[in-house]
Design a protein around this motif. Structure first.
Motif, PDB file in Angstrom:
ATOM      1  N   GLN A  31       0.813  -1.156  -0.212  1.00  0.00           N
ATOM      2  CA  GLN A  31       0.076  -0.101  -0.005  1.00  0.00           C
ATOM      3  C   GLN A  31       0.979   1.075  -0.041  1.00  0.00           C
ATOM      4  O   GLN A  31       1.826   1.342   0.361  1.00  0.00           O
ATOM      5  N   ARG A  32       0.519   2.315  -0.556  1.00  0.00           N
ATOM      6  CA  ARG A  32       1.111   3.439  -0.593  1.00  0.00           C
ATOM      7  C   ARG A  32       0.632   4.412   0.506  1.00  0.00           C
ATOM      8  O   ARG A  32      -0.412   4.472   1.106  1.00  0.00           O
ATOM      9  N   VAL A  33       1.638   5.014   1.288  1.00  0.00           N
ATOM     10  CA  VAL A  33       1.357   5.917   2.315  1.00  0.00           C
ATOM     11  C   VAL A  33       1.901   7.341   1.925  1.00  0.00           C
ATOM     12  O   VAL A  33       3.386   7.264   1.878  1.00  0.00           O
ATOM     13  N   SER A  34       1.392   8.556   1.703  1.00  0.00           N
ATOM     14  CA  SER A  34       1.921   9.630   1.240  1.00  0.00           C
ATOM     15  C   SER A  34       2.895  10.220   2.384  1.00  0.00           C
ATOM     16  O   SER A  34       2.702  10.054   3.465  1.00  0.00           O
ATOM     17  N   MET A  35       4.066  10.593   1.778  1.00  0.00           N
ATOM     18  CA  MET A  35       4.907  11.467   2.477  1.00  0.00           C
ATOM     19  C   MET A  35       4.748  12.906   2.614  1.00  0.00           C
ATOM     20  O   MET A  35       4.033  13.310   1.826  1.00  0.00           O
ATOM     21  N   PHE A  36       5.091  13.446   3.758  1.00  0.00           N
ATOM     22  CA  PHE A  36       5.085  15.003   3.770  1.00  0.00           C
ATOM     23  C   PHE A  36       6.228  15.522   3.220  1.00  0.00           C
ATOM     24  O   PHE A  36       7.435  14.719   3.126  1.00  0.00           O
ATOM     25  N   ASN A  37       6.315  16.790   2.787  1.00  0.00           N
ATOM     26  CA  ASN A  37       7.262  17.295   2.241  1.00  0.00           C
ATOM     27  C   ASN A  37       8.861  17.218   2.901  1.00  0.00           C
ATOM     28  O   ASN A  37       9.658  16.951   2.311  1.00  0.00           O
ATOM     29  N   PHE A  38       8.873  17.157   4.148  1.00  0.00           N
ATOM     30  CA  PHE A  38      10.210  17.077   4.829  1.00  0.00           C
ATOM     31  C   PHE A  38      10.782  15.854   4.858  1.00  0.00           C
ATOM     32  O   PHE A  38      11.898  15.596   5.274  1.00  0.00           O
ATOM     33  N   GLN A  39       9.605  15.029   4.582  1.00  0.00           N
ATOM     34  CA  GLN A  39      10.265  13.235   4.672  1.00  0.00           C
ATOM     35  C   GLN A  39      11.073  13.177   3.276  1.00  0.00           C
ATOM     36  O   GLN A  39      11.497  12.008   3.120  1.00  0.00           O
ATOM     37  N   LYS A  40      10.746  13.887   2.058  1.00  0.00           N
ATOM     38  CA  LYS A  40      11.222  13.404   0.667  1.00  0.00           C
ATOM     39  C   LYS A  40      12.839  13.135   0.544  1.00  0.00           C
ATOM     40  O   LYS A  40      13.168  12.458  -0.053  1.00  0.00           O
ATOM     41  N   ASN A  41      13.441  14.018   1.328  1.00  0.00           N
ATOM     42  CA  ASN A  41      15.075  14.088   1.412  1.00  0.00           C
ATOM     43  C   ASN A  41      15.656  13.459   2.383  1.00  0.00           C
ATOM     44  O   ASN A  41      16.809  13.327   2.593  1.00  0.00           O
ATOM     45  N   ARG A  42      14.980  12.692   3.214  1.00  0.00           N
ATOM     46  CA  ARG A  42      15.363  11.824   4.434  1.00  0.00           C
ATOM     47  C   ARG A  42      15.458  10.362   4.214  1.00  0.00           C
ATOM     48  O   ARG A  42      14.781  10.015   3.355  1.00  0.00           O
ATOM     49  N   PRO A  43      16.344   9.677   4.954  1.00  0.00           N
ATOM     50  CA  PRO A  43      16.279   8.250   4.615  1.00  0.00           C
ATOM     51  C   PRO A  43      15.006   7.600   4.983  1.00  0.00           C
ATOM     52  O   PRO A  43      14.343   8.073   6.113  1.00  0.00           O
ATOM     53  N   ALA A  44      14.572   6.672   4.517  1.00  0.00           N
ATOM     54  CA  ALA A  44      13.177   6.264   4.756  1.00  0.00           C
ATOM     55  C   ALA A  44      13.446   5.408   6.128  1.00  0.00           C
ATOM     56  O   ALA A  44      14.197   4.713   6.530  1.00  0.00           O
TER      57      ALA A  44
END
Length: 122
Positions: A31-44
């Motif tokens: 399933q997909r769970v949307s990221m917030f903007n601040f999470q895009k460039n951080r390690p998962a």
């Protein structure tokens, strides 16, 4: 509605109208769970806490807020946008690298009266 911690399998950068997302396993399916903007460039992260409503998954806001804010402390926010017709300000926490949690935090009528910079108390 229930809250569950789910394993992050991988990330998806998103294409077209699809926002970047964490891919998690829930109920035997990816399933997909949307990221917030601040999470895009951080390690998962290895796991994320999700709210599950009618088989729709989204990140638990309380878990995210608890990660960045402590009850009883004051924080400075940048006014990102003033919504005068709706009588609130959209705020941004610059500590999150220009990203925001996407949560409309508060209505700040007192700012217009006092003329001071906003402080949001958790």
């Amino acid at each position: 509605m229930k809250i569950k911690e789910l394993n992050v399998i991988r990330t998806d950068k998103g294409l077209g109208n699809l926002k970047p997302a964490y891919i998690v396993e829930y109920d035997g399916k990816e399933q997909r769970v949307s990221m917030f903007n601040f999470q895009k460039n951080r390690p998962a992260p290895k796991k994320i806490r999700c709210v599950i409503e009618n088989n729709y998954l989204y990140q638990d806001y309380k878990t995210l807020l608890d990660e960045f804010y402590e009850i009883g402390r004051s924080y400075l926010f940048k006014i990102k946008e003033r919504r005068s017709t709706l009588k609130y300000y959209e705020l941004e926490d610059e500590r999150l690298g220009g990203g925001h949690l996407g949560i409309k935090l508060a209505i700040f009528r007192f700012i217009e009266q006092s003329g001071s910079w906003p402080k949001y108390r958790m």
